[in-house]
Scaffold this active site. Structure first.
Site, PDB file in Angstrom:
ATOM      1  CB  SER A  92      12.186  -5.979   2.294  1.00  0.00           C
ATOM      2  OG  SER A  92      11.682  -6.908   3.233  1.00  0.00           O
ATOM      3  NE  ARG A  93       7.361  -1.131   1.032  1.00  0.00           N
ATOM      4  CZ  ARG A  93       8.421  -0.373   0.768  1.00  0.00           C
ATOM      5  NH1 ARG A  93       9.514  -0.456   1.519  1.00  0.00           N
ATOM      6  NH2 ARG A  93       8.391   0.496  -0.226  1.00  0.00           N
ATOM      7  CD  GLU A 133       7.047   1.078   8.211  1.00  0.00           C
ATOM      8  OE1 GLU A 133       7.210   2.104   7.545  1.00  0.00           O
ATOM      9  OE2 GLU A 133       7.551  -0.022   7.960  1.00  0.00           O
ATOM     10  CG  HIS A 176      10.436   2.655   6.172  1.00  0.00           C
ATOM     11  ND1 HIS A 176       9.232   2.159   5.737  1.00  0.00           N
ATOM     12  CD2 HIS A 176      11.266   2.541   5.100  1.00  0.00           C
ATOM     13  CE1 HIS A 176       9.319   1.763   4.477  1.00  0.00           C
ATOM     14  NE2 HIS A 176      10.562   2.000   4.057  1.00  0.00           N
TER      15      HIS A 176
END
Ligand code: NAI
Ligand code: 3PY
Length: 390
Positions: free
Chosen positions: A273-274, A303, A321
């Site tokens: 997700s994040r 990130e 990602h």
């Protein structure tokens, strides 16, 4: 000090509406749609992965009608006021998640914010499933072992992992992607589901109930579902926990030291997700202290960086990602993002259902005269199509 212009590729130089894409995007349909509608399309080709706010301001320049941007960019008041000053009123993220966008600032500046739901649901869920299997069966560790020339024959104890069949998969955030992933794990591996979401996932519940009945009719053990009222309940009950909520104030560091301690010692934590939903430093410590625990991550707190120690851990699988990175999905995301911007520039209404974007993706027909998904449509007072009138 004078700055040299950022390199761009221009399509339809005499187009009246100037639309910028901050990155080259897969496929060509999105460019054609914009060009056919009279836009001059400028694609930034600068060899720099993450553009700064200043870079994007330079791209926007003095006249710009709309921008397609990326989840790595900081879309706040600075950029939206520059876009407004350049006469622009349309922005779309090429992503479903828009935690990089300050939607209030966009609304204040009269800019519509688009995102790209639906087209990446299955692709993202498939990567979460791939990560789950990689972690459960230690695929990456075994691959390294093989390539290092360490394999000298089958052994009863070599790379023992976890069986998924009949175990419990926990979903936190059972929206589009969370539910699609849950279905994959139920159908593929006959896992039972436990989930936590602010809302009831009725379609998922019905699916698991019906599939359980089907299994019983075949003489097999049924699968089950359970909706629980706390994150803690999911963590205690599940053998695999997969995170699929939006990132906002309520989900920042949702998985922290105390909550990791509640999980089974040999559980698997998947995050597609994040990154900031997990306290990554706490996760590194937990993985170090619990070698039987595994994590499989597509996203990271800072990130593109990993927190110190994560990259050295054999019980972590890490990928950059890529959850939405299938050709069909990435081309579809580019198309939806362009259709958001174009629809706003043309004054079209907003589509009624972000879960049903198929008509915008059909290459053999003209897309509907609508913006597929504008997240601040209501606050901007934009017209929203009623489903019945379609
Ligand atoms: N790694 C990747 O490449 C990708 C990551 N994503 C991420 O996945 C997220 C989810 O995407 P979709 O499923 O399409 O969105 P969605 O809106 O359908 O699902 C999100 C779910 O999270 C739930 N939720 C919100 N706050 C919560 C909380 N505090 N606790 C538990 N659940 C909560 C919502 O009720 C909703 O059901 C995106 O926002 C994005 O950040 C999406 C696509 C690709
Ligand atoms: O769409 C998103 O939110 C992503 O993270 C990339 O697909």
């Amino acid at each position: 000090m004078a700055t040299s212009p950022l390199s761009v590729e221009v399509h339809n130089p005499h187009g009246k509406l100037r639309v910028i894409s901050t990155k080259p995007m897969p496929g060509s349909r999105w460019i054609k749609l914009l060009v056919d509608a009279g836009c001059r399309v400028e694609i930034c080709t600068e060899k720099k992965t993450i553009l700064s706010v200043d870079d994007i301001k330079r791209l926007i320049g003095r006249k710009c009608d709309g921008v397609i941007g990326q989840l790595t960019e900081d879309w706040g008041d600075g950029l939206f006021s520059s876009l407004k000053a350049a006469g622009g009123h349309a922005y779309s993220n090429m992503a479903v998640g828009y935690n990089n966008v300050n939607v209030e600032a966009a609304t204040r500046n009269g800019v519509a914010v688009g995102n790209t739901p639906g087209v990446l649901t299955e692709t993202t869920a498939e990567l979460a499933a791939a990560l789950t299997l990689a972690a459960a069966r230690r695929v990456v560790e075994a691959d390294y072992f093989m390539r290092a020339g360490k394999y000298d024959g089958w052994l009863p104890t070599l790379f023992i992992g976890n069986l998924l069949k009949g175990q419990t998969v926990g979903i936190i955030g059972a929206g589009r992607i969370g539910s699609a992933y849950a279905r994959m794990m139920v159908e593929g591996f006959k896992m039972n589901v436990v989930y936590y979401d602010l809302y009831q996932a009725s379609r998922l519940e019905k699916f698991v109930t019906a599939y359980g009945k089907f299994l019983e009719s075949q003489g097999e053990a049924p699968v089950t579902w359970k909706r629980v009222s706390t994150v803690e309940d999911v963590l205690k009950l599940a053998d695999v926990v997969s995170l699929h909520p939006v990132l906002d104030k309520t989900t920042y560091h949702l998985i922290n030291k105390d909550r990791l301690a509640l999980m089974k010692k040999n559980a698997i934590l998947v995050n597609a997700s994040r990154g900031p939903i997990v306290d990554e430093v706490a996760l590194v410590h937990h993985l170090q202290a619990n070698p039987q625990f595994r994590a499989a991550l597509d996203v990271f707190e800072d990130e593109p960086y990993m927190k110190p120690g994560l990259g050295e851990l054999p019980n972590a699988v890490v990928v950059p990602h890529i959850a939405s990175a299938s050709k069909w999905t990435r081309e579809g995301m580019a198309t939806l993002a362009a259709e958001n911007v174009l629809g706003k520039l043309k004054g079209y209404p907003v589509w009624h259902d972000g879960n049903y974007v198929a008509p915008f993706l059909d290459e053999d027909s003209q897309p509907p005269a609508a913006c597929p998904s504008i997240v601040n449509a209501k606050n901007l007072g934009l017209k929203i199509l009623a489903a019945a009138k379609l």
